[in-house]
Every structure is written in C-alpha cells, then in structure tokens.
Design an enzyme around this catalytic site. Structure first.
Site, short mmCIF file in Angstrom:
data_model
loop_
_atom_site.label_atom_id
_atom_site.label_comp_id
_atom_site.label_asym_id
_atom_site.label_seq_id
_atom_site.Cartn_x
_atom_site.Cartn_y
_atom_site.Cartn_z
N HIS A 1 9.45 27.26 -15.85
CA HIS A 1 10.78 26.90 -16.35
C HIS A 1 10.74 25.52 -17.00
O HIS A 1 11.34 25.30 -18.06
CB HIS A 1 11.80 26.84 -15.20
N LYS B 1 24.87 38.23 -5.36
CA LYS B 1 23.42 38.14 -5.11
C LYS B 1 23.06 36.98 -4.19
O LYS B 1 21.89 36.76 -3.91
CB LYS B 1 22.67 37.95 -6.45
N ARG C 1 7.41 35.46 -21.26
CA ARG C 1 6.06 35.38 -20.67
C ARG C 1 5.14 36.43 -21.27
O ARG C 1 3.97 36.18 -21.50
CB ARG C 1 6.14 35.60 -19.15
N SER D 1 9.59 33.05 -10.21
CA SER D 1 10.10 32.48 -8.95
C SER D 1 9.88 33.45 -7.78
O SER D 1 9.53 33.04 -6.68
CB SER D 1 11.60 32.18 -9.06
#
Ligand code: PNS
Length: 166
Positions: free
Chosen positions: A17, A41, A92, A129
């Site tokens: 990040h 969440k 990515r 993450s």
C-alpha cells in the site's frame, strides 16, 4: 490542483500500500488515503477503523501532501463531497484487473470520477493484508512486508486474539 483518493480497507496497511501511496503522492498535488468503514464487515477486521486510520496517519506522516480519512458508504459519495475526481488503485496482477475494472466502470457511471491504475512494484506483487495476517498468525516472519510500527501492533493484536482463544 490535482487531487486523488487512494481507497482501501488497510487491515492492516502493508508496504505494498505504501508503495502505491508514495508513488501517487508524486503524481498528484494532494492525495487522500480513504479508509473504508463497512460496519457489516467490522467483526471480520483485525483492527478497528480508528486503529487503521491511526496506523496510516503514522506511516504517511513523511508524505506532506498525503492525508488520511475514513469513509462509510460509497467511495463515489466521498469523492463528490470532497470534490475529488481521481481514484488511484494499485494493480498487483492480471487477477486484480477484472474486479478493479468493474469497480472503476461502476464508479465512473455514478459520478464524474476517473480511476488511475498504478502497477505495484514487483517485490510486492504477492502482498495482501489477508496473507500478512495469516502468515503472522502462524508465526511467519512478515517484518519485510509491513512497516515496523504496524508489525508491533499486529504482533500485539494477534497475541491478544490468541490469549482470548485459550
Ligand atoms: O482494500 P480493499 O478491501 O480492496 O478496498 C476496497 C474498497 C474499500 C476500496 C472498496 O470496497 C470500496 O470502494 N468500498 C466502498 C463501497 C463502494 O463504493 N462500493 C461500490 C464499488 S463498485
């Protein structure tokens, strides 16, 4: 004034990040790192929204044109409220692209906003993450994947969680 938002969950922020945020900070006059707060969440998160925001404020302190804010609801509403017309996302791999393209097209259908993709540096192409949390949970070394302060908080939180399960 060229302004952009870098949105994400950042649970926790990783060096991947930071790679994207730092490169966005060179491309734009102002970058707002927007931490998504999704109450539905929150039970699945390792860190609270306030903790994630505080971590980002610390790790972004070296970038004078970067600020951090939380947002609830639609990212496009956040952009509209702040008069921001550019969203920056890191990519990515090709596998990220399908979903990111769909989100970019949905967002631009809602408001006047353009999404700009920055390819992540190759050393971070595997980094997520969720994987950092999993590896750290089982004792793997993630010290090269997150900033030192985040590593300290991550280690402490995982130890708390492990103690709760005993
Ligand atoms: O780090 P993440 O989990 O990939 O971040 C995802 C995030 C927070 C950027 C994305 O879920 C988001 O923008 N959420 C806000 C809700 C929203 O605007 N949804 C519509 C997107 S099409």
């Amino acid at each position: 004034m060229r302004r952009a938002v870098c949105p994400g969950s950042f649970d926790p922020v990783t060096n991947g990040h930071i790679d994207i945020i730092s490169r966005a900070s060179l491309l734009f006059d102002e970058v707002v790192v927007a931490v998504g707060i999704n109450k539905a969440k929150s039970s699945g998160r390792l860190f609270t929204a306030q903790e994630r925001i505080a971590m980002l404020e610390k790790v972004c302190a070296d970038f004078p044109n970067v600020s951090v804010a939380g947002f609830e609801g639609l990212l496009t509403t956040f952009c509209e409220e702040r008069g921001i017309h550019t969203i920056v996302k890191g990519l990515r791999a090709v596998s990220d692209f399908d979903y990111e393209l769909q989100m970019a097209q949905m967002n631009s259908s809602l408001v006047d906003v353009e999404t700009v993709f920055i390819p992540c540096s190759p050393e971070y192409s595997f980094l997520a993450s969720s994987m950092v949390k999993e590896v750290a949970t089982y004792g793997g070394d993630v010290s090269r994947l997150v900033p030192p302060d985040v590593l300290t908080l991550l280690t402490a939180r995982l130890a708390e969680r492990a103690a709760e399960q005993d």
